[in-house]
Design a protein around this motif. Structure first.
Motif, mmCIF file in Angstrom:
data_model
loop_
_atom_site.group_PDB
_atom_site.id
_atom_site.type_symbol
_atom_site.label_atom_id
_atom_site.label_comp_id
_atom_site.label_asym_id
_atom_site.label_seq_id
_atom_site.Cartn_x
_atom_site.Cartn_y
_atom_site.Cartn_z
ATOM 1 N N HIS A 67 12.891 31.913 45.917
ATOM 2 C CA HIS A 67 12.513 30.492 44.867
ATOM 3 C C HIS A 67 13.594 30.560 44.208
ATOM 4 C CE1 HIS A 67 11.103 31.084 41.353
ATOM 5 N NE2 HIS A 67 9.637 32.574 42.088
ATOM 6 N N SER A 68 13.876 32.168 43.685
ATOM 7 C CA SER A 68 14.353 32.258 42.271
ATOM 8 C C SER A 68 15.525 32.149 42.391
ATOM 9 C CB SER A 68 13.919 33.815 41.634
ATOM 10 O OG SER A 68 14.282 35.035 43.169
ATOM 11 N N LEU A 69 16.010 31.806 44.096
ATOM 12 C CA LEU A 69 17.651 31.858 44.075
ATOM 13 C C LEU A 69 18.317 30.548 43.503
ATOM 14 C CD1 LEU A 69 17.872 33.579 47.874
ATOM 15 C CD2 LEU A 69 18.597 34.956 45.247
ATOM 16 N N HIS A 70 17.148 30.032 43.116
ATOM 17 C CA HIS A 70 17.304 28.291 43.026
ATOM 18 C C HIS A 70 17.800 28.325 41.666
ATOM 19 C CE1 HIS A 70 18.764 24.003 42.858
ATOM 20 N NE2 HIS A 70 17.475 23.997 42.201
ATOM 21 N N GLN A 71 18.504 27.888 40.740
ATOM 22 C CA GLN A 71 18.563 27.567 39.234
ATOM 23 C C GLN A 71 18.775 25.826 38.798
ATOM 24 O OE1 GLN A 71 16.586 28.003 36.025
ATOM 25 N NE2 GLN A 71 17.837 25.950 36.171
ATOM 26 N N GLY A 72 18.545 24.819 38.620
ATOM 27 C CA GLY A 72 19.020 23.921 39.002
ATOM 28 C C GLY A 72 19.784 23.692 37.281
ATOM 29 N N VAL A 73 21.084 22.609 37.536
ATOM 30 C CA VAL A 73 21.284 21.846 36.305
ATOM 31 C C VAL A 73 20.960 20.350 36.271
ATOM 32 C CG1 VAL A 73 22.458 22.847 35.342
ATOM 33 C CG2 VAL A 73 23.505 21.071 36.980
ATOM 34 N N ALA A 94 34.381 25.321 49.570
ATOM 35 C CA ALA A 94 36.313 25.192 50.120
ATOM 36 C C ALA A 94 36.875 24.033 49.796
ATOM 37 C CB ALA A 94 35.287 24.722 51.136
ATOM 38 N N THR A 95 36.395 23.531 48.590
ATOM 39 C CA THR A 95 37.291 23.171 47.581
ATOM 40 C C THR A 95 37.443 23.955 46.532
ATOM 41 O OG1 THR A 95 36.028 22.200 46.514
ATOM 42 C CG2 THR A 95 36.769 20.658 47.904
ATOM 43 N N GLY A 96 37.898 25.049 46.401
ATOM 44 C CA GLY A 96 38.158 25.689 44.954
ATOM 45 C C GLY A 96 37.260 25.353 44.113
ATOM 46 N N ARG A 97 36.065 24.053 44.301
ATOM 47 C CA ARG A 97 35.075 24.239 42.973
ATOM 48 C C ARG A 97 33.913 25.308 42.856
ATOM 49 N NH1 ARG A 97 34.332 17.889 43.807
ATOM 50 N NH2 ARG A 97 34.550 18.179 46.000
ATOM 51 N N THR A 98 32.831 26.162 42.042
ATOM 52 C CA THR A 98 32.509 27.020 41.877
ATOM 53 C C THR A 98 30.905 26.251 41.537
ATOM 54 O OG1 THR A 98 33.795 28.142 40.248
ATOM 55 C CG2 THR A 98 33.871 28.821 42.878
ATOM 56 N N CYS A 99 31.267 24.950 40.746
ATOM 57 C CA CYS A 99 30.418 24.705 39.880
ATOM 58 C C CYS A 99 29.074 24.272 40.491
ATOM 59 C CB CYS A 99 31.207 23.636 38.648
ATOM 60 S SG CYS A 99 31.653 22.397 39.201
ATOM 61 N N GLN A 100 28.201 24.040 40.040
ATOM 62 C CA GLN A 100 27.056 23.541 40.874
ATOM 63 C C GLN A 100 27.710 21.756 41.486
ATOM 64 O OE1 GLN A 100 22.857 23.821 39.616
ATOM 65 N NE2 GLN A 100 23.245 25.792 38.349
ATOM 66 N N PRO A 149 12.983 28.990 37.542
ATOM 67 C CA PRO A 149 12.050 29.669 38.047
ATOM 68 C C PRO A 149 11.260 30.628 38.100
ATOM 69 C CG PRO A 149 14.477 29.650 38.837
ATOM 70 C CD PRO A 149 14.350 29.064 37.683
ATOM 71 N N VAL A 150 10.728 30.105 36.390
ATOM 72 C CA VAL A 150 9.706 30.396 35.499
ATOM 73 C C VAL A 150 8.392 29.980 35.500
ATOM 74 C CG1 VAL A 150 10.868 31.934 33.762
ATOM 75 C CG2 VAL A 150 10.479 28.956 33.785
ATOM 76 N N ARG A 151 8.385 28.513 36.436
ATOM 77 C CA ARG A 151 7.294 27.756 36.699
ATOM 78 C C ARG A 151 6.502 28.341 37.421
ATOM 79 N NH1 ARG A 151 8.775 23.863 39.954
ATOM 80 N NH2 ARG A 151 6.568 22.695 39.309
ATOM 81 N N ALA A 152 7.382 28.843 39.226
ATOM 82 C CA ALA A 152 7.116 29.609 40.376
ATOM 83 C C ALA A 152 6.617 30.960 39.515
ATOM 84 C CB ALA A 152 7.303 29.757 41.039
ATOM 85 N N GLU A 153 6.742 31.329 38.718
ATOM 86 C CA GLU A 153 5.893 33.164 38.394
ATOM 87 C C GLU A 153 5.170 32.699 37.543
ATOM 88 O OE1 GLU A 153 10.349 34.349 36.594
ATOM 89 O OE2 GLU A 153 11.507 34.394 38.455
ATOM 90 N N ALA A 154 5.116 31.305 36.152
ATOM 91 C CA ALA A 154 3.602 31.571 35.874
ATOM 92 C C ALA A 154 2.657 30.909 36.163
ATOM 93 C CB ALA A 154 4.419 30.797 34.840
ATOM 94 N N ILE A 155 3.444 30.402 37.506
ATOM 95 C CA ILE A 155 1.420 29.699 38.147
ATOM 96 C C ILE A 155 1.504 31.542 39.533
ATOM 97 C CG2 ILE A 155 0.901 28.646 40.573
ATOM 98 C CD1 ILE A 155 2.934 27.158 39.910
ATOM 99 N N LEU A 156 2.038 32.097 39.372
ATOM 100 C CA LEU A 156 1.511 32.797 40.534
ATOM 101 C C LEU A 156 1.156 34.279 39.604
ATOM 102 C CD1 LEU A 156 1.770 35.017 43.165
ATOM 103 C CD2 LEU A 156 4.092 36.002 42.571
ATOM 104 N N ARG A 157 1.358 34.512 38.791
ATOM 105 C CA ARG A 157 0.412 35.315 37.432
ATOM 106 C C ARG A 157 -0.613 34.803 36.949
ATOM 107 N NH1 ARG A 157 5.247 34.910 34.559
ATOM 108 N NH2 ARG A 157 4.391 33.463 32.556
ATOM 109 N N ALA A 173 24.839 28.154 45.498
ATOM 110 C CA ALA A 173 24.946 29.339 46.254
ATOM 111 C C ALA A 173 24.133 29.288 47.039
ATOM 112 C CB ALA A 173 25.783 30.581 45.617
ATOM 113 N N GLY A 174 22.499 29.622 45.731
ATOM 114 C CA GLY A 174 21.528 30.178 46.314
ATOM 115 C C GLY A 174 20.470 29.202 46.974
ATOM 116 N N THR A 175 20.589 27.336 46.483
ATOM 117 C CA THR A 175 20.253 26.369 47.229
ATOM 118 C C THR A 175 19.859 27.068 48.493
ATOM 119 O OG1 THR A 175 20.655 25.271 45.219
ATOM 120 C CG2 THR A 175 19.533 23.578 46.967
#
Length: 343
Positions: free
Chosen positions: A9-15, A79-85, A29-37, A122-124
């Protein structure tokens, strides 16, 4: 209670686009980590990783072309050259004549999105597929005789419709679990959504089906996201007429007003004759939540769990919303402890 959790789940961090600006998403990601704790601190039970499922297992609740879009969207974007989200630029609103699927990624993003709050990076795909697999694994253990399980899903899923993402959601985890229960032999399934926001995506997927009952207790959509669904007169269509129950409640709802809606939901679920229950577990009904407007307290979540236990059904809890990170774990686990009669 068995918990299914994937660190992917931590591979995805959005805007998100909110209040006229691009900012870090509340869904992080801290949401799921807090629940797991808190799951571990409460000694809730064993924590396992989800089974791997191929993409075709997501088809049914979702269309094949939507699943393929999600799986390949990041590659098409970069593939269009963009690397932002990747966020959508234009939506097919009322009056636009085109009906064919666009060939270019910018058009596809608009076609398959309902808002600008669910970016792709990239991680979504790895994160959302692991989240979906957690729910599918939960449905599997229910079908094998387990009475209750908790799919600690992130990203959440209930705003994702058959062919669209939105509201931080990409694949509809609760819908996938319900569909899997049906495939594994359940004659009828009920989904109870207790997130503050209406589960528009779940409603969309099952609106014309009579085998899956959808019941949602949520904030009045006239003043709360997602605005365009969740009204009490949305009852289903075709064979599904009567299998959709929306129970919208006003701002500042406390448990005194919430509990009668929960009792009404229980009556509907009993009348449906469900063999299994999927609970879309959102705790953004908490009184201090950043984007909810109810006033439930931490002890109220224990009461909710106790009430759901009286429905007497094998139950899979699927994590949805809740954005007060310090309290999300306590509130979510209180529901589970209440269900088990341990609090």
């Amino acid at each position: 209670m068995l918990t299914i959790y994937s660190s992917h789940h931590s591979l995805h961090q959005g805007v998100e686009l909110k209040d006229g600006a691009i900012s870090e998403s509340f869904e992080k990601p801290v949401r799921a980590e807090a629940i797991l704790r808190q799951v571990k601190a409460a000694e809730l039970g064993e924590v396992i990783s989800p089974t791997h499922y191929e993409r075709h297992h997501y088809v049914g609740a979702h269309s094949e072309r939507y699943v393929e879009f999600l799986a390949h969207a990041w590659d098409e974007w970069t593939a269009t050259g963009r690397t932002c989200q990747a966020l959508p630029l234009v939506w097919p609103v009322r009056g636009l004549p085109a009906t064919a699927m666009p060939q270019f990624i910018d058009g596809k993003l608009g076609l398959f999105s309902m808002d600008a709050g669910s970016p792709i990076n990239a991680g979504t795909w790895d994160a959302v597929s692991a989240s979906a697999n957690s729910a599918l694994t939960g449905a599997e253990v229910l079908s094998k005789g387990t009475n209750a399980a908790f799919a600690l899903c992130r990203p959440p899923g209930h705003h994702a419709g058959r062919e669209y993402m939105g509201g931080y959601c990409y694949l509809n985890n609760a819908a996938l679990a319900a569909q899997r229960c049906v495939q594994q032999g359940a004659r009828r399934v009920a989904i109870l959504d207790i997130d503050f926001h209406h589960g528009n995506g779940t409603q969309d997927i099952f609106y014309e089906r009579k085998d899956v009952l959808f019941v949602s207790i949520h904030g009045d959509p006239g003043v709360s996201f997602p605005y365009f669904s969740g009204y009490a007169d949305e009852r289903g269509a075709g064979e599904g007429l009567g299998s959709n129950l929306n129970l919208p409640l006003p701002r500042a709802t406390t448990f005194d007003l919430y509990e009668p809606a929960l009792l009404q939901a229980g009556v509907a679920i009993a009348q449906h004759g469900a063999d299994a229950l999927i609970v879309s577990l959102g705790v953004d009904t908490f009184e201090s939540d950043a984007i909810g407007h109810f006033r439930l307290s931490t002890p109220d979540f224990t009461r909710i769990g106790r009430r759901i236990a009286t429905f007497g059904l094998p139950t899979l809890f699927v994590m949805e919303g809740g954005y007060m990170v310090d309290e999300i774990g306590v509130n979510a686990v209180n529901v589970l402890l209440g269900f088990e009669g341990r609090a």
